[in-house]
Motif scaffolding. Structure first.
Motif, PDB file in Angstrom:
ATOM      1  N   THR A  35      10.701  -2.873  -2.630  1.00 17.26           N
ATOM      2  CA  THR A  35      10.401  -1.317  -2.437  1.00 17.26           C
ATOM      3  C   THR A  35       9.334  -0.908  -3.768  1.00 17.26           C
ATOM      4  N   THR A  36       9.809  -1.759  -4.907  1.00 14.09           N
ATOM      5  CA  THR A  36       8.710  -1.576  -5.993  1.00 14.09           C
ATOM      6  C   THR A  36       7.264  -1.665  -5.543  1.00 14.09           C
ATOM      7  N   MET A  37       7.142  -2.801  -4.862  1.00 22.31           N
ATOM      8  CA  MET A  37       5.838  -3.459  -4.633  1.00 22.31           C
ATOM      9  C   MET A  37       5.407  -2.394  -3.497  1.00 22.31           C
ATOM     10  N   ILE A  38       6.256  -1.875  -2.409  1.00 22.87           N
ATOM     11  CA  ILE A  38       5.724  -0.970  -1.654  1.00 22.87           C
ATOM     12  C   ILE A  38       5.265   0.495  -2.428  1.00 22.87           C
ATOM     13  N   LYS A  39       5.922   0.603  -3.438  1.00 24.74           N
ATOM     14  CA  LYS A  39       5.388   1.999  -4.075  1.00 24.74           C
ATOM     15  C   LYS A  39       4.142   1.580  -4.873  1.00 24.74           C
ATOM     16  N   LYS A  40       3.973   0.531  -5.286  1.00 21.46           N
ATOM     17  CA  LYS A  40       2.850   0.151  -6.164  1.00 21.46           C
ATOM     18  C   LYS A  40       1.701   0.039  -5.034  1.00 21.46           C
ATOM     19  N   PHE A  41       1.791  -0.712  -3.862  1.00 23.87           N
ATOM     20  CA  PHE A  41       0.791  -0.633  -3.053  1.00 23.87           C
ATOM     21  C   PHE A  41       0.408   0.768  -2.430  1.00 23.87           C
TER      22      PHE A  41
END
Length: 87
Positions: free
Chosen positions: A43-49
């Motif tokens: 979820t952290t990487m989805i937010k960054k993307f």
């Protein structure tokens, strides 16, 4: 999700290298793997993307939602809000 990342990157006129740099990667290898669905994103990487692609996480996840009735739209807004609170 992975198709949405690629589609949005192309819409913005970004190369894989440019998106990689926005995310702090040194090369396009990671982006290529993500776009092919070879890497599960946290979820952290989805937010960054999403941020790098000028979208909310909910918009990135649901970039190709067909039209829904008003009740369905309200439910999706609630889900999106809850998801944004998780990241």
């Amino acid at each position: 999700l992975y198709k949405n990342i690629k589609q949005r990157r192309i819409e913005l006129g970004l190369t894989q290298d440019e998106l990689a740099k926005k995310l702090g990667y040194t090369g396009k290898s990671m982006i290529s793997k993500v776009e092919r669905g070879e890497i599960d994103l946290s979820t952290t990487m989805i937010k960054k993307f999403a941020s790098a692609l000028s979208l909310s996480p909910g918009e990135l996840l649901d970039a190709n939602i067909p039209e829904f009735d008003a009740e369905s739209i309200e439910i999706m807004k609630i889900i999106q809000k809850k998801m944004n609170q998780l990241v």
